[in-house]
Design a protein around this motif. Structure first.
Motif: not given
Length: 208
Positions: A98, A166-167, A169-170, A173, A177, A183, A186-188, A191
């Protein structure tokens, strides 16, 4: 985009000169690509404008023309892996990632006026899109292996592979934003909860 020279600043004169030449080639290529389009510019012209030989250009960028656009590929992958392997004692893997991703999306290069043009150039150029996909897959695989190594799981562990996917891909994302750092946060957060319940809890009582 101008970070190569900074990274070599603590090295010797030869290292600084090589870093400056590499940066000049990448900057020249990007400027020409943004001015005229990727397909309209060849490596010979880039070398001439940068005042080096074509062979010198390929010495610095053996992967060819596409690599000039992604000149920080190796450094970015190295920094990603070191965020996991060199994290401070007591810091969890999710916390380290993060922090790394937040630094990336708030770094000066993302505010460089050329950054938006670079993103658009990649999206509009099939060869660059394909190179970017292959690059992202290399980073993903490298991160998955680092996660497996740090947690004692097998190299082909699907949980580590999924978390790596997925990490990373943030970043896409966050880039869409208004507040990329928020962003990422929140995504982390989402996860992190999955990592803690599925991987870290099954590993050992030490932070993962």
């Amino acid at each position: 985009m101008d970070e190569t020279i900074d990274r070599a600043a603590s090295g010797g004169r030869r290292a600084r000169k090589k870093a400056a030449t590499r940066q000049a080639l990448a900057d020249t290529a990007l400027r020409l690509f943004l001015e005229r389009g990727y397909e309209q510019v060849g490596v010979r012209e880039i070398a001439e404008v940068a005042d080096v030989s074509v062979s010198t250009l390929f010495n610095y960028f053996p992967q060819g023309k596409e690599a000039l656009v992604f000149d920080e590929d190796a450094d970015n992958e190295d920094a990603l892996i070191r965020a996991v392997t060199d994290r401070p004692p007591g810091q969890t893997i999710p916390g380290a990632l993060r922090a790394h991703l937040t630094r990336f999306v708030t770094s000066p290069h993302t505010h460089d006026p050329r950054f938006a043009g670079l993103q658009q150039l990649v999206q509009q150029t099939p060869a660059l899109r394909e190179y970017a996909r292959a690059m992202a897959l290399r980073h993903e695989n490298a991160l998955a292996l680092a996660l497996a190594d740090q947690t004692g799981r097998p190299d082909d562990d699907l949980l580590c592979a999924a978390y790596a996917r997925f990490t990373l891909e943030t970043l896409a994302f966050a880039g869409s934003r208004p507040d990329p750092a928020a962003a990422i946060d929140q995504a982390c957060l989402l996860l992190d909860q999955g990592w803690t319940t599925t991987v870290a809890a099954a590993h050992d009582p030490e932070p993962a």
